[in-house]
Motif scaffolding. Structure first.
Motif, short mmCIF file in Angstrom:
data_model
loop_
_atom_site.label_atom_id
_atom_site.label_comp_id
_atom_site.label_asym_id
_atom_site.label_seq_id
_atom_site.Cartn_x
_atom_site.Cartn_y
_atom_site.Cartn_z
N TYR A 1 5.43 -1.69 -7.19
CA TYR A 1 5.38 -2.67 -6.10
C TYR A 1 4.05 -3.42 -6.00
O TYR A 1 3.85 -4.22 -5.09
N GLY B 1 2.98 -5.65 -8.14
CA GLY B 1 3.17 -7.03 -8.63
C GLY B 1 3.16 -7.18 -10.14
O GLY B 1 3.06 -8.30 -10.65
N LYS B 2 3.32 -6.09 -10.87
CA LYS B 2 3.22 -6.15 -12.34
C LYS B 2 4.30 -7.04 -12.97
O LYS B 2 3.99 -7.90 -13.79
N SER B 3 5.55 -6.81 -12.58
CA SER B 3 6.64 -7.62 -13.18
C SER B 3 6.48 -9.08 -12.80
O SER B 3 6.69 -9.97 -13.63
N SER B 4 6.10 -9.32 -11.53
CA SER B 4 5.89 -10.70 -11.08
C SER B 4 4.77 -11.36 -11.86
O SER B 4 4.84 -12.54 -12.20
N TYR C 1 12.65 -8.34 -5.02
CA TYR C 1 12.08 -7.16 -5.67
C TYR C 1 13.12 -6.45 -6.53
O TYR C 1 14.18 -6.09 -6.06
N ASN D 1 -4.43 -7.53 -6.77
CA ASN D 1 -3.37 -8.53 -6.53
C ASN D 1 -2.99 -8.66 -5.05
O ASN D 1 -3.37 -7.83 -4.23
N LYS D 2 -2.24 -9.70 -4.75
CA LYS D 2 -1.75 -10.04 -3.40
C LYS D 2 -2.89 -10.45 -2.48
O LYS D 2 -2.88 -10.19 -1.28
N ASP E 1 -3.51 -13.17 -1.36
CA ASP E 1 -3.04 -14.15 -0.38
C ASP E 1 -2.68 -13.51 0.95
O ASP E 1 -2.58 -14.20 1.97
N VAL F 1 -0.29 -13.51 -7.55
CA VAL F 1 0.80 -14.00 -8.39
C VAL F 1 1.60 -15.03 -7.61
O VAL F 1 2.03 -16.04 -8.14
N LYS F 2 1.71 -14.78 -6.31
CA LYS F 2 2.47 -15.69 -5.45
C LYS F 2 1.88 -17.10 -5.48
O LYS F 2 2.59 -18.08 -5.64
P1 GDP Z 1 5.92 -4.04 -9.72
O1 GDP Z 1 6.77 -2.92 -9.23
O2 GDP Z 1 4.48 -3.66 -9.81
O3 GDP Z 1 6.43 -4.65 -11.01
O4 GDP Z 1 5.96 -5.18 -8.59
P2 GDP Z 1 6.83 -6.53 -8.48
O5 GDP Z 1 6.34 -7.55 -9.44
O6 GDP Z 1 8.27 -6.18 -8.55
O7 GDP Z 1 6.41 -7.02 -7.03
C1 GDP Z 1 6.66 -6.25 -5.87
C2 GDP Z 1 6.80 -7.17 -4.67
O8 GDP Z 1 5.55 -7.80 -4.39
C3 GDP Z 1 7.80 -8.30 -4.89
O9 GDP Z 1 8.52 -8.51 -3.68
C4 GDP Z 1 6.93 -9.49 -5.22
O10 GDP Z 1 7.55 -10.72 -4.84
C5 GDP Z 1 5.70 -9.21 -4.37
N1 GDP Z 1 4.46 -9.81 -4.93
C6 GDP Z 1 4.01 -9.75 -6.21
N2 GDP Z 1 2.83 -10.39 -6.34
C7 GDP Z 1 2.52 -10.88 -5.11
C8 GDP Z 1 1.40 -11.63 -4.60
O11 GDP Z 1 0.45 -12.01 -5.30
N3 GDP Z 1 1.42 -11.93 -3.26
C9 GDP Z 1 2.45 -11.53 -2.45
N4 GDP Z 1 2.38 -11.88 -1.16
N5 GDP Z 1 3.51 -10.83 -2.89
C10 GDP Z 1 3.54 -10.50 -4.22
#
Ligand code: GDP
Length: 174
Positions: free
Chosen positions: A15, A17-20, A34, A123-124, A126, A154-155
Motif C-alpha cells: 500500500y 505505492g509501488k505498483s502505482s 487499489y 512517497n505520497k 502530496d 506518484v499521484k
Molecule cells: P503497493 O501495494 O505498494 O503496490 O501500492 P499501490 O501502488 O497499489 O498504491 C496503494 C494506494 O495508494 C492506491 O490507492 C494508490 O492509488 C495510492 N497511492 C499511490 N501513490 C500515491 C501518492 O503518491 N499519493 C497518494 N495520495 N496516493 C497514492
C-alpha cells in the motif's frame, strides 16, 4: 549503440505505492484504484540514455508480504539496483524500510561483493497527514547506506523520473 540491461527491484510494505510508481513510470498514468500485488509484477522500460547508450530496465515490483514468506532471495537474484519505498503517512512503513534494506544487504550483492545501490523514496508527499519528518528520513538514509532519498508523489507525478535517473546513473558508475 551499447545497451545496458538492468534488473531493478521495487520493494517496501504493501500500500505504499509501488505498483502505482511502476505504472506511472512505465505508462505515464495514475489510477487510484487499489489492486493488491500478488507475488511479483514485471515491467520493462527502455531509456535512451545518451547518443551511444540505451538502458533496458526490468522492474520487479515485489509484494509487501513476500518478505514474510522468505521468497525474496529468489526475486533478488541478479538485481543491480533497488527502490525502497515507504508512505510518509505511515510510520510503520518507514520503520520497515530497515528490514527491507537489511534483507537486501544480506541476500543480494554485485559481482564485486558490494551491496547493490538503493534509493529511498518517501512517497505520497502530496498528502497532508504526513507523520515522517525530512530530518528522520535524512538520518535514516545516511545511517543505512542509501545512495540518496527523495520525496515522491506518484499521484502528482513528482520526482518519479528523477529518482530513477539517480539510481540508473549510480548503477552505470559502479
Ligand atoms: P503497493 O501495494 O505498494 O503496490 O501500492 P499501490 O501502488 O497499489 O498504491 C496503494 C494506494 O495508494 C492506491 O490507492 C494508490 O492509488 C495510492 N497511492 C499511490 N501513490 C500515491 C501518492 O503518491 N499519493 C497518494 N495520495 N496516493 C497514492
Amino acid at each position: 549503440m551499447t545497451e545496458h540491461l538492468m534488473k531493478i527491484l521495487i520493494v517496501g510494505d504493501g500500500y505504499v505505492g509501488k505498483s502505482s510508481f511502476v505504472h506511472r513510470y512505465v505508462n505515464g498514468q495514475f489510477n487510484s484504484m487499489y489492486k493488491m500485488t500478488m507475488g511479483v509484477e514485471f515491467s520493462v522500460k527502455v531509456l535512451h540514455w545518451s547518443d551511444k547508450e540505451k538502458v533496458r530496465l526490468h522492474l520487479w515490483d515485489i509484494a509487501g508480504q513476500e518478505r514474510f514468506i522468505s521468497m525474496t532471495r529468489i526475486y533478488y537474484k541478479g538485481a543491480l539496483g533497488c527502490v525502497v519505498m515507504f508512505d510518509v503517512t505511515s510510520s510503520s512503513s518507514f520503520l520497515n524500510c530497515l528490514y527491507w534494506k537489511r534483507d537486501l544487504d544480506d541476500k543480494v550483492m554485485l559481482p564485486n561483493g558490494d551491496s547493490i545501490p538503493c534509493i529511498l523514496l518517501a512517497n505520497k508527499c502530496d498528502l497532508s497527514q504526513r507523520v515522517v519528518s525530512a530530518d528522520s528520513i535524512e538520518k535514516f538514509s545516511k545511517d543505512n547506506g542509501f545512495i540518496a532519498w527523495m520525496e515522491t508523489s506518484v499521484k502528482e507525478n513528482k520526482n518519479i523520473g528523477e529518482a530513477m535517473r539517480i539510481l540508473v546513473k549510480e548503477i552505470l558508475s559502479v
